[in-house]
Write an enzyme that holds these catalytic residues in place. Structure first.
Site, short mmCIF file in Angstrom:
data_model
loop_
_atom_site.label_atom_id
_atom_site.label_comp_id
_atom_site.label_asym_id
_atom_site.label_seq_id
_atom_site.Cartn_x
_atom_site.Cartn_y
_atom_site.Cartn_z
NE ARG A 90 -3.61 2.35 3.18
CZ ARG A 90 -3.92 2.80 3.88
NH1 ARG A 90 -4.88 1.96 3.89
NH2 ARG A 90 -5.29 3.85 3.33
CG ASN A 144 -11.09 -1.44 -0.78
OD1 ASN A 144 -12.17 -0.65 -1.59
ND2 ASN A 144 -10.75 -0.90 -0.41
CB CYS A 164 -18.00 0.00 -0.79
SG CYS A 164 -16.89 1.90 -0.19
CG HIS A 194 -14.17 3.90 -3.20
ND1 HIS A 194 -12.47 3.45 -2.72
CD2 HIS A 194 -15.04 2.42 -2.45
CE1 HIS A 194 -12.62 2.69 -1.73
NE2 HIS A 194 -13.88 2.79 -1.36
CE1 TYR A 244 -11.22 5.94 -1.56
CE2 TYR A 244 -13.50 5.93 -0.29
CZ TYR A 244 -11.96 5.63 -0.31
OH TYR A 244 -11.70 5.05 0.69
#
Length: 421
Positions: A90, A144, A164, A194, A244
């Site tokens: 990440r 995700n 989500c 998102h 987002y």
């Protein structure tokens, strides 16, 4: 009832356990299996899970294991919350795109594509093992990028629904502002995972009074601050976008911010270190307050509600989920995965009708759907050219020189996770 959590060693898991304990009338779980290859984390999380259930008087059994096949054997539902490559991957997803002046984020843009490439093959392998163990089991995907992962699962014929926490978080926010119970708030929530907009906020159910204009008029400043978007933008749009959308509506501003501070991944890694220390305290028998800063707020409520509805229990009949479009949004393919309110039951999720979508949102949805199609193709078949095509299609990349450089960076940072690279 047996539920299995893949990625059960996540620091998220106590949030989920707390929901199972509090909402046992909605979802009566007899056996909860936490499976994770990280034995040290799993031991800490499993111990806290048992203490949380015991404190709240829940007599369900918590099993921890690294054996995936044993974990899914006989499971009624399997929740996926894994992170291939961990926080280290990440961290990379959030940093190398910045070299090209593009947003570095783990679920969208170039970083989101990297995560999809790492994740889809792993999830599909897990899903096949679930199907062999129990073909009637439901797979609930919280991993995700949820839209792409759910699309991969559905295309492969799995009984899957994507989940989500953005919608449930906004539902709770609106309910607090209105002074009503969350269950009284129904969202006209439309888009992709998102990439969503609240085009209506209804009291009492899908056909209830739309109070979104009142929310914007009376609480627009608070909502704008929560989303970190200008109040005049919300007034012009007349809707509430997901936070987002800031990556699209304020892209260059976000890039400057990301370059000027430590990555979110670095913050989360430190938070996880502190949480795991807390989880190891045998006196701790509730989720710590620090967990609220980790992300995933209200994940447990959403997961319990969805699992209960799918398994024929007391879950809400209407929930915001990720599932096939099936003509709901006529400007997208039927097999696009959209995030909208749906009727949820033992047969799965069926999207509710959606009013005509403003071209301002429809165009961006169509563009990102095309990217997701190319991203899934790259995840399934590999190849530098497929990665490049996906990046060229993404609205946050687009330019050829950026796409070329980002492709090289993506491959360089992910070779250990890509068998074809």
């Amino acid at each position: 009832m047996k539920l299995t959590v893949v990625g059960g060693g996540s620091t998220y898991t106590p949030e989920l356990i707390d929901g199972f304990a509090r909402l046992r009338a909605t979802l009566p779980v007899d056996e909860l299996v936490l499976v994770d290859p990280a034995a040290d984390r799993l031991e800490l999380v499993g111990g806290l899970a048992r203490r949380i259930l015991a404190k709240q008087g829940h007599d369900g059994r918590v099993v921890t294991t690294s054996d995936l096949d044993a974990a899914v054997d006989g499971a009624d539902a399997v929740l996926l919350q894994l992170r291939v490559g961990g926080q280290a991957a990440r961290e990379r997803d959030e940093t190398w795109p910045l070299e090209c002046g593009c947003v570095g984020q783990e679920t969208t843009g170039a970083g989101g594509l990297a995560k999809a490439l790492r994740t889809v093959p792993v999830v599909l392998d897990i899903a096949e093992r679930v199907r062999r163990a129990n073909p009637d089991a439901w797979i609930i995907d919280f991993t995700n990028p949820v839209g792409i992962v759910t699309r991969a699962l559905l295309r492969a014929g799995h009984r899957a629904v994507g989940l989500c926490n953005v919608a449930i978080g906004l539902q709770r926010t609106f309910a607090a502002l209105l002074g009503v119970a969350p269950a009284d708030v129904h969202l006209d929530h439309v888009g992709l995972n998102h990439l969503t907009w609240e085009t209506g906020v209804r009291l009492g159910g899908p056909g209830g009074e739309d109070v979104l204009p009142r929310l914007l008029a009376e609480h627009g400043d608070a909502l704008a601050a929560r989303l970190r978007l200008p109040r005049p933008l919300l007034d012009r749009l007349g809707v509430v976008p997901s936070y987002y959308l800031r990556y699209y509506y304020a892209h260059d501003e976000v890039v400057d911010e990301l370059r000027a501070k430590p990555s979110r991944a670095a913050e989360v890694a430190e938070m996880e270190r502190r949480l795991l220390e807390m989880y190891g305290d045998p006196a701790l028998d509730e989720k710590p307050a620090l967990l609220a800063e980790r992300g995933g707020a209200y994940y447990s409520e959403a997961a319990v509600d969805l699992a209960a509805a799918l398994l024929g229990g007391a879950g809400s009949p209407y929930q915001v989920v990720n599932t096939y479009n099936r003509g709901t949004l006529p400007f997208l393919p039927d097999d696009a995965v959209i995030e909208v309110p749906a009727a949820v039951g033992a047969e799965g999720a069926s999207p509710l009708p959606v009013a005509a979508v403003d071209p301002l949102y429809a165009g961006l949805m169509a563009s990102v759907t095309a990217y997701e199609d190319l991203a899934l193709d790259a995840a399934l078949r590999g190849g530098r050219d497929r990665v490049l095509r996906a990046l060229l299609a993404h609205p946050l990349v687009g330019q050829y020189t950026y796409a070329e450089r980002l492709t090289d960076l993506l491959l360089a940072h992910n070779r250990e996770h890509l068998t074809w690279a």
